[in-house]
Design an enzyme around this catalytic site. Structure first.
Site, short mmCIF file in Angstrom:
data_model
loop_
_atom_site.label_atom_id
_atom_site.label_comp_id
_atom_site.label_asym_id
_atom_site.label_seq_id
_atom_site.Cartn_x
_atom_site.Cartn_y
_atom_site.Cartn_z
N ASP A 56 0.86 -1.18 0.00
CA ASP A 56 0.00 0.00 0.00
C ASP A 56 0.90 1.23 0.00
O ASP A 56 2.12 1.13 0.17
CB ASP A 56 -0.89 0.00 1.26
CG ASP A 56 -1.81 1.23 1.32
OD1 ASP A 56 -2.42 1.57 0.29
OD2 ASP A 56 -1.90 1.87 2.39
N SER A 57 0.28 2.40 -0.15
CA SER A 57 1.05 3.64 -0.09
C SER A 57 1.52 3.93 1.35
O SER A 57 2.40 4.75 1.54
CB SER A 57 0.18 4.80 -0.58
OG SER A 57 -0.98 4.89 0.23
N TYR B 294 -1.02 8.27 -2.67
CA TYR B 294 -1.10 7.92 -4.09
C TYR B 294 -2.35 8.54 -4.74
O TYR B 294 -2.40 8.77 -5.93
CB TYR B 294 -1.22 6.40 -4.26
CG TYR B 294 0.06 5.61 -4.11
CD1 TYR B 294 1.24 6.19 -3.63
CD2 TYR B 294 0.08 4.26 -4.46
CE1 TYR B 294 2.40 5.44 -3.49
CE2 TYR B 294 1.25 3.51 -4.34
CZ TYR B 294 2.39 4.10 -3.85
OH TYR B 294 3.53 3.34 -3.72
N GLY B 295 -3.34 8.79 -3.88
CA GLY B 295 -4.67 9.17 -4.38
C GLY B 295 -4.72 10.45 -5.19
O GLY B 295 -5.62 10.65 -6.00
N CYS C 27 -4.26 -1.58 -1.94
CA CYS C 27 -4.44 -0.15 -2.15
C CYS C 27 -5.43 -0.03 -3.30
O CYS C 27 -5.20 -0.58 -4.39
CB CYS C 27 -3.09 0.47 -2.52
SG CYS C 27 -3.18 2.17 -3.07
N ASN C 28 -6.52 0.68 -3.06
CA ASN C 28 -7.53 0.82 -4.12
C ASN C 28 -7.00 1.64 -5.29
O ASN C 28 -7.30 1.35 -6.44
CB ASN C 28 -8.78 1.51 -3.56
CG ASN C 28 -9.57 0.61 -2.64
OD1 ASN C 28 -10.55 0.00 -3.04
ND2 ASN C 28 -9.16 0.50 -1.39
N THR C 29 -6.21 2.67 -4.97
CA THR C 29 -5.71 3.54 -6.04
C THR C 29 -4.80 2.75 -6.97
O THR C 29 -4.93 2.82 -8.20
CB THR C 29 -4.96 4.75 -5.43
OG1 THR C 29 -5.73 5.28 -4.35
CG2 THR C 29 -4.72 5.82 -6.46
N GLU D 238 -2.98 8.67 8.57
CA GLU D 238 -1.52 8.55 8.69
C GLU D 238 -1.02 9.29 9.93
O GLU D 238 -0.02 8.93 10.54
CB GLU D 238 -0.82 9.09 7.43
CG GLU D 238 -1.06 8.26 6.16
CD GLU D 238 -0.18 7.01 6.05
OE1 GLU D 238 0.95 7.02 6.57
OE2 GLU D 238 -0.65 6.03 5.44
N CYS E 174 -11.00 2.73 0.11
CA CYS E 174 -9.61 3.10 0.33
C CYS E 174 -9.21 2.31 1.58
O CYS E 174 -9.95 2.31 2.57
CB CYS E 174 -9.47 4.60 0.57
SG CYS E 174 -7.82 5.09 1.12
N THR E 175 -8.07 1.64 1.51
CA THR E 175 -7.73 0.74 2.62
C THR E 175 -7.42 1.47 3.92
O THR E 175 -7.34 0.86 4.97
CB THR E 175 -6.56 -0.19 2.22
OG1 THR E 175 -5.48 0.61 1.73
CG2 THR E 175 -6.99 -1.19 1.17
N HIS E 176 -7.25 2.78 3.85
CA HIS E 176 -7.08 3.56 5.08
C HIS E 176 -8.42 3.73 5.83
O HIS E 176 -8.44 3.93 7.03
CB HIS E 176 -6.55 4.97 4.78
CG HIS E 176 -5.08 5.03 4.48
ND1 HIS E 176 -4.53 4.53 3.32
CD2 HIS E 176 -4.05 5.55 5.18
CE1 HIS E 176 -3.23 4.75 3.33
NE2 HIS E 176 -2.90 5.37 4.44
N1 DGL Z 1 -4.83 3.29 0.89
C1 DGL Z 1 -4.82 3.64 -0.46
C2 DGL Z 1 -6.05 3.29 -1.22
O1 DGL Z 1 -6.68 2.31 -0.88
C3 DGL Z 1 -4.15 4.89 -0.91
C4 DGL Z 1 -4.33 6.12 -0.15
C5 DGL Z 1 -3.41 7.17 -0.74
O2 DGL Z 1 -2.21 6.93 -0.74
O3 DGL Z 1 -3.90 8.20 -1.22
O4 DGL Z 1 -6.40 3.93 -2.18
#
Ligand code: DGL
Length: 273
Positions: A13-14, A45-46, A76-78, A155, A187-189
């Site tokens: 993931d990011s 990453y988003g 990571c979804n992105t 974060e 988003c995994t966060h």
């Molecule tokens: N956790 C990530 C996702 O699922 C990326 C979040 C990010 O880095 O912007 O998209």
């Protein structure tokens, strides 16, 4: 190519978000070893372009291949939205993303066929959840909302903070008015903000955390390819964590959410890959 079934699974993931997926793999596939990479130097990453996210993903995959992983979970979804199809075509080992498993759960859960998706700008802008959901049921209406401030708040560790609640109210107001009955945490966060999102959306909206379904899907995929770990030897450190920056901060965070005591997190130079 002969793949070693006792090799670890690579998860990336990011940043810390993919730990929500690693956590489900630990719970549901306890025999599997994991090599986790969090790109803490280059998060988020988003808000980055597709080309950049593809380049980052390829570098991480080269690093994970060096660790001789037997499969990769793009947690990571992105990165799943931008790079998964491409990566799949480039690798011989199984690769899995988080978007399809989440879409499947949402499609089976929604009653009024109105599904909300929250995620990064990249993920929501890609429209990828909508295309999976429509493939599963073309009557489903998808309402997407990018919530870019959620990632830095997570974060920063502000999981239960009045400011985070305020931000959530602003972002989610629009979705409250759209009569959705199911909301994908795309988003995994975001599962780390679950209680805040629940408070804002109320009890009647089903929140879908794709991490659980992704872990189950990984189990199915490994079984199908005869790659489930059969090793009986208990490893002292079955889970290894690597980051591109601030290893100690990551370790503290990981220890606060994982059912496992993280001994060591190592910083590596990802630009070298
Ligand atoms: N956790 C990530 C996702 O699922 C990326 C979040 C990010 O880095 O912007 O998209």
């Amino acid at each position: 190519m002969k793949i070693d079934r006792n090799a670890p699974v690579g998860v990336f993931d990011s940043g810390v978000g993919g730990l929500t997926v690693a956590r489900e793999i630990m719970r549901n596939l306890p025999s599997e070893k994991i090599v986790y990479f969090g790109d803490t130097a280059r998060v988020p990453y988003g808000s980055k372009s597709k080309e950049t996210v593809i380049r980052y993903s390829r570098q991480i995959i080269r690093f994970l291949q060096e660790q001789q992983v037997k499969a990769i979970v793009v947690a990571c979804n992105t990165a799943s939205a931008f790079a998964l199809d491409l990566i799949k075509g480039e690798l011989e080992i199984p690769v899995l993303g988080v978007i399809e498993p989440g879409a499947r759960v949402a499609a089976s859960e929604t009653k009024n066929k109105r599904v909300g998706v929250i995620g990064t700008e990249g993920t929501v802008g890609s429209g990828i959840h909508a295309s999976y959901l429509k493939r599963l049921d073309k009557e489903i209406q998808v309402i997407g909302k990018a919530c870019p401030l959620f990632v830095p708040l997570v974060e920063e560790g502000w999981l239960h903070d009045s400011l985070t609640t305020e931000v959530a109210f602003r972002y989610l107001k629009e979705l409250q008015e759209k009569d959705i009955d199911t909301l994908i945490l795309g988003c995994t966060h975001y599962p780390l903000l679950r209680s805040t999102i629940r408070e804002v959306m109320g009890e009647n909206v089903r929140l879908v955390n794709p991490a659980y379904e992704t872990a189950l899907e990984l189990g199915r995929l490994l079984k199908e390819k005869d790659l489930l770990n059969t090793g009986t030897k208990q490893e002292k450190f079955p889970y290894k964590f690597y980051v591109s920056d601030l290893a100690d901060k990551f370790k503290d965070f990981a220890n606060s959410i994982l059912p496992y005591d993280v001994e060591m997190t190592k910083k590596i130079d990802i630009e070298r890959y």
